[in-house]
Design a protein around this motif. Structure first.
Motif, PDB file in Angstrom:
ATOM      1  N   ARG A  57     -11.916   2.868   5.837  1.00  0.00           N
ATOM      2  CA  ARG A  57     -11.456   3.095   7.212  1.00  0.00           C
ATOM      3  C   ARG A  57     -11.343   1.757   7.953  1.00  0.00           C
ATOM      4  NH1 ARG A  57     -15.344   6.282   9.378  1.00  0.00           N
ATOM      5  NH2 ARG A  57     -14.697   7.907   7.952  1.00  0.00           N
ATOM      6  N   LYS A  58     -12.321   0.884   7.737  1.00  0.00           N
ATOM      7  CA  LYS A  58     -12.290  -0.437   8.380  1.00  0.00           C
ATOM      8  C   LYS A  58     -11.092  -1.239   7.874  1.00  0.00           C
ATOM      9  CE  LYS A  58     -14.874  -2.445  10.899  1.00  0.00           C
ATOM     10  NZ  LYS A  58     -14.755  -2.560  12.358  1.00  0.00           N
ATOM     11  N   GLN A  60      -8.260  -0.010   6.891  1.00  0.00           N
ATOM     12  CA  GLN A  60      -7.086   0.564   7.551  1.00  0.00           C
ATOM     13  C   GLN A  60      -6.964   0.053   8.981  1.00  0.00           C
ATOM     14  OE1 GLN A  60      -7.788   4.749   7.114  1.00  0.00           O
ATOM     15  NE2 GLN A  60      -7.077   4.785   4.986  1.00  0.00           N
ATOM     16  N   GLU A  61      -8.090  -0.022   9.684  1.00  0.00           N
ATOM     17  CA  GLU A  61      -8.081  -0.546  11.056  1.00  0.00           C
ATOM     18  C   GLU A  61      -7.578  -1.976  11.090  1.00  0.00           C
ATOM     19  OE1 GLU A  61     -12.061  -0.177  12.537  1.00  0.00           O
ATOM     20  OE2 GLU A  61     -12.013   2.021  12.488  1.00  0.00           O
ATOM     21  N   LYS A  62      -7.877  -2.725  10.026  1.00  0.00           N
ATOM     22  CA  LYS A  62      -7.454  -4.122   9.955  1.00  0.00           C
ATOM     23  C   LYS A  62      -6.075  -4.263   9.313  1.00  0.00           C
ATOM     24  CE  LYS A  62     -12.004  -6.164  10.064  1.00  0.00           C
ATOM     25  NZ  LYS A  62     -11.983  -7.436  10.735  1.00  0.00           N
ATOM     26  N   ARG A  63      -5.411  -3.119   9.144  1.00  0.00           N
ATOM     27  CA  ARG A  63      -4.037  -3.065   8.633  1.00  0.00           C
ATOM     28  C   ARG A  63      -3.873  -3.652   7.223  1.00  0.00           C
ATOM     29  NH1 ARG A  63      -1.902  -0.766  12.835  1.00  0.00           N
ATOM     30  NH2 ARG A  63      -2.055  -1.528  14.958  1.00  0.00           N
ATOM     31  N   GLN A  64      -4.858  -3.421   6.388  1.00  0.00           N
ATOM     32  CA  GLN A  64      -4.737  -3.822   4.988  1.00  0.00           C
ATOM     33  C   GLN A  64      -3.832  -2.819   4.295  1.00  0.00           C
ATOM     34  OE1 GLN A  64      -6.083  -6.710   3.859  1.00  0.00           O
ATOM     35  NE2 GLN A  64      -6.808  -6.976   5.932  1.00  0.00           N
ATOM     36  N   THR A  65      -3.004  -3.272   3.375  1.00  0.00           N
ATOM     37  CA  THR A  65      -2.055  -2.389   2.698  1.00  0.00           C
ATOM     38  C   THR A  65      -2.786  -1.406   1.801  1.00  0.00           C
ATOM     39  OG1 THR A  65      -1.817  -3.803   0.754  1.00  0.00           O
ATOM     40  CG2 THR A  65      -0.348  -4.275   2.649  1.00  0.00           C
ATOM     41  N   GLN A  66      -2.073  -0.359   1.398  1.00  0.00           N
ATOM     42  CA  GLN A  66      -2.626   0.633   0.485  1.00  0.00           C
ATOM     43  C   GLN A  66      -3.011  -0.027  -0.837  1.00  0.00           C
ATOM     44  OE1 GLN A  66      -3.246   3.820   1.362  1.00  0.00           O
ATOM     45  NE2 GLN A  66      -4.270   4.088  -0.589  1.00  0.00           N
ATOM     46  N   GLN A  68      -3.968  -3.093  -1.306  1.00  0.00           N
ATOM     47  CA  GLN A  68      -5.204  -3.850  -1.085  1.00  0.00           C
ATOM     48  C   GLN A  68      -6.389  -2.913  -1.040  1.00  0.00           C
ATOM     49  OE1 GLN A  68      -3.688  -5.765   2.468  1.00  0.00           O
ATOM     50  NE2 GLN A  68      -3.840  -7.778   1.472  1.00  0.00           N
ATOM     51  N   GLN A  69      -6.248  -1.770  -0.420  1.00  0.00           N
ATOM     52  CA  GLN A  69      -7.340  -0.807  -0.353  1.00  0.00           C
ATOM     53  C   GLN A  69      -7.688  -0.277  -1.748  1.00  0.00           C
ATOM     54  OE1 GLN A  69      -6.810   2.194   2.762  1.00  0.00           O
ATOM     55  NE2 GLN A  69      -5.389   0.773   3.750  1.00  0.00           N
TER      56      GLN A  69
END
Length: 71
Positions: A57-58, A60-66, A68-69
């Protein structure tokens, strides 16, 4: 940033061994460092699987790509 304990780093590299291409191992280590730091900063037990959803979730908040996640 809190450093990864050497024993954990070694174990992690052994576990990703042949699964992760050599040119991506550095990126995976980076995410381990970020996760380790996140758990310590926000007081999530790193050994509990629930902490991963909070970490993602963090990211995603920092706009990391899918991609990267997923690493």
């Amino acid at each position: 940033m809190i450093p990864i304990p050497p024993a954990l780093r070694t174990l992690f590299l052994e576990s990703i061994g042949q699964v992760v291409p050599g040119n991506l191992k550095g990126a995976y280590l980076k995410w381990l460092r970020y996760y380790w730091d996140f758990c310590h900063t926000y007081h999530f037990p790193h050994e509990h699987r629930e902490s991963l959803s909070h970490f993602l979730r963090k990211l995603q908040e920092k706009r990391q790509t899918q991609a990267q996640q997923e690493q």
